[in-house]
Design a protein around this motif. Structure first.
Motif, mmCIF file in Angstrom:
data_model
loop_
_atom_site.group_PDB
_atom_site.id
_atom_site.type_symbol
_atom_site.label_atom_id
_atom_site.label_comp_id
_atom_site.label_asym_id
_atom_site.label_seq_id
_atom_site.Cartn_x
_atom_site.Cartn_y
_atom_site.Cartn_z
ATOM 1 N N GLN A 1 -9.316 8.134 2.309
ATOM 2 C CA GLN A 1 -8.082 6.795 2.596
ATOM 3 C C GLN A 1 -7.083 7.418 2.966
ATOM 4 O O GLN A 1 -6.952 8.550 2.649
ATOM 5 N N GLU B 1 -7.572 9.893 -0.179
ATOM 6 C CA GLU B 1 -7.715 9.376 -1.765
ATOM 7 C C GLU B 1 -9.226 8.962 -1.064
ATOM 8 O O GLU B 1 -9.572 8.870 -0.461
ATOM 9 N N ALA C 1 -15.498 6.491 -4.466
ATOM 10 C CA ALA C 1 -16.524 7.389 -3.894
ATOM 11 C C ALA C 1 -17.337 5.717 -3.091
ATOM 12 O O ALA C 1 -16.710 5.539 -3.741
ATOM 13 N N ARG C 2 -18.594 6.131 -2.636
ATOM 14 C CA ARG C 2 -19.542 4.942 -2.089
ATOM 15 C C ARG C 2 -21.020 5.352 -2.333
ATOM 16 O O ARG C 2 -21.575 5.896 -2.153
ATOM 17 N N PRO D 1 -17.716 0.646 -6.504
ATOM 18 C CA PRO D 1 -16.940 1.704 -7.547
ATOM 19 C C PRO D 1 -16.719 1.177 -8.737
ATOM 20 O O PRO D 1 -16.908 1.455 -9.592
ATOM 21 N N ASN E 1 -10.101 11.217 -8.339
ATOM 22 C CA ASN E 1 -10.145 10.057 -8.863
ATOM 23 C C ASN E 1 -10.558 11.160 -10.202
ATOM 24 O O ASN E 1 -11.891 11.667 -9.780
ATOM 25 N N ASP F 1 -2.246 7.702 -11.551
ATOM 26 C CA ASP F 1 -2.678 6.018 -10.617
ATOM 27 C C ASP F 1 -1.980 4.472 -11.311
ATOM 28 O O ASP F 1 -2.629 4.662 -11.957
ATOM 29 N N ASP F 2 -2.626 3.707 -10.405
ATOM 30 C CA ASP F 2 -2.406 2.200 -11.752
ATOM 31 C C ASP F 2 -1.229 2.159 -11.901
ATOM 32 O O ASP F 2 -1.437 1.730 -12.820
ATOM 33 N N ARG G 1 -1.745 -1.535 -7.457
ATOM 34 C CA ARG G 1 -1.166 -3.124 -5.945
ATOM 35 C C ARG G 1 -1.208 -4.054 -7.048
ATOM 36 O O ARG G 1 -0.709 -4.760 -5.804
ATOM 37 N N GLU H 1 0.721 1.383 -3.475
ATOM 38 C CA GLU H 1 -0.888 1.123 -3.103
ATOM 39 C C GLU H 1 -0.979 -0.445 -2.779
ATOM 40 O O GLU H 1 -0.347 -1.659 -2.863
ATOM 41 N N GLU I 1 -1.023 -4.403 2.762
ATOM 42 C CA GLU I 1 -1.921 -4.980 3.922
ATOM 43 C C GLU I 1 -1.415 -5.400 4.750
ATOM 44 O O GLU I 1 -1.385 -5.953 5.528
ATOM 45 N N PHE J 1 -4.513 -1.163 3.460
ATOM 46 C CA PHE J 1 -5.877 -1.842 4.366
ATOM 47 C C PHE J 1 -5.050 -1.866 5.620
ATOM 48 O O PHE J 1 -5.849 -1.870 6.662
#
Ligand code: C2E
Ligand code: MG
Ligand code: MG
Ligand code: MG
Length: 290
Positions: A50, A64, A67-68, A79, A125, A187-188, A211, A244, A247, A266
């Motif tokens: 992303q 970033e 994982a998928r 995830p 991450n 992060d976060d 976010r 983060e 949108e 997004f």
């Protein structure tokens, strides 16, 4: 009497439903763990990328890696779900190692396609559980050496809980990562128990505002106040900031005017497969403004 019987039946029905719920949950957790073990061994996981955007210029400064996992039986597993299972089962160590190598390899594949080093990096991450158990510094050193990319281009994203758990160990790791020239992001940020002193004394480069504060900031004045506080904290500590969960364009512009340097969300782009991310970057580099 009949009524009492109905009551009892209802109640035991609830117990039954509850039992089934717990059982189903345990079964799902178990099948995720065993399927994940297989997926890791077979190389069935992928990373999605992303874009990270400089709000002032619209420039893509990095990606970033997320994982998928698409399992033949379970379908797409989020995830949030499989990382939690990986952390509980110890699979987070091979998963985290795979992600570090894969991200460094993606950079070297992009460089080869482009004919020179791309002016972008990738964020990976890092789970606090892996951090506690594994030699993460050597892992990154080996991944970088194996791929031949500079540590400057591989950012580690870790959470506040990773530092709280074992501050001395965290400090040693962060210092070792800085020796590899790797940038470090929290992060976060804002969701954990931030120790402001450690923020100051540890070699942290970037705060990623969670976010949950960003996405509702325009309607919720308290959230906006938190975002402003984090921005001013970052400014006084000389840290970069990434918001983060952007949108909408409105949110991107609001954050930019508040002095937030970078954003992700997004509105700009969703996480994409490796080749798509490269094409996305190549189509936009040097030009884009938001
Ligand atoms: P994170 O590191 O905070 O990653 C950002 C998450 O926000 C991603 O969810 C991303 O898809 C999502 N996101 C980005 N922009 C927007 C937006 O505008 N709106 C909304 N609603 N969501 C947005 P994802 O990919 O589902 O990952 C969830 C979490 O799983 C990550 O949160 C991270 O904690 C963990 N994770 C993912 N990949 C890895 C990995 O390779 N290793 C480790 N240890 N954790 C990972
Ligand atoms: Mg992250
Ligand atoms: Mg995050
Ligand atoms: Mg987050």
């Amino acid at each position: 009497k009949a009524q009492a019987a109905v009551k009892i039946a209802k109640r035991s029905g609830k117990v039954e439903i509850y039992r089934n719920g717990v059982l189903k949950e345990a079964q799902r957790r178990f099948s995720i763990e065993s399927r994940l073990r297989t997926a890791l061994a077979q190389g069935d996981l992928t990373l999605a990328y992303q874009p990270l955007i400089q709000l002032q210029t619209g420039e893509i400064t990095g990606f970033e890696a997320l994982a998928r996992w698409n399992d033949p039986d379970l379908g797409n597993v989020s995830p949030c779900e499989f990382i939690a299972v990986a952390e509980e089962s110890g699979l987070i160590t091979p998963l985290g190692r795979w992600a570090a190598y894969e991200a460094a390899q993606a950079l070297s594949r992009w460089d080869a396609k482009f004919g020179q080093a791309l002016p972008v990096g990738i964020n990976v991450n890092l789970s606090p559980i892996q951090m506690a158990r594994d030699d993460v510094a050597s892992m990154f050193e080996e991944a970088l050496r194996y791929s031949g990319v500079s540590g400057k281009r591989l950012t580690v994203e870790l959470t506040e809980s990773a530092i709280i758990a074992d501050p001395d160990k965290a400090r040693k790791l962060l210092v070792a990562l800085k020796d590899l020239q790797m940038p470090i992001a929290m992060d976060d940020f804002g969701t954990g128990y931030s120790n402001l002193a450690s923020l100051h004394s540890l070699p942290i480069d970037i705060l990623k505002i969670d976010r949950s504060f960003v996405s509702t900031m325009l309607e919720d004045k308290d959230k906006q106040a938190i975002v402003r506080t984090i921005l001013s904290l970052a400014e006084s500590l000389n840290l970069h900031v990434t918001a983060e969960g952007i949108e909408t364009q409105e949110l991107a512009h609001a954050l930019q005017s508040m002095g937030c340097g970078h954003g992700q969300g997004f509105y700009f782009a969703r996480p994409m497969p490796e080749n798509e991310a490269f094409d996305y970057w190549r189509a936009r580099w040097n030009f884009e403004t938001i």
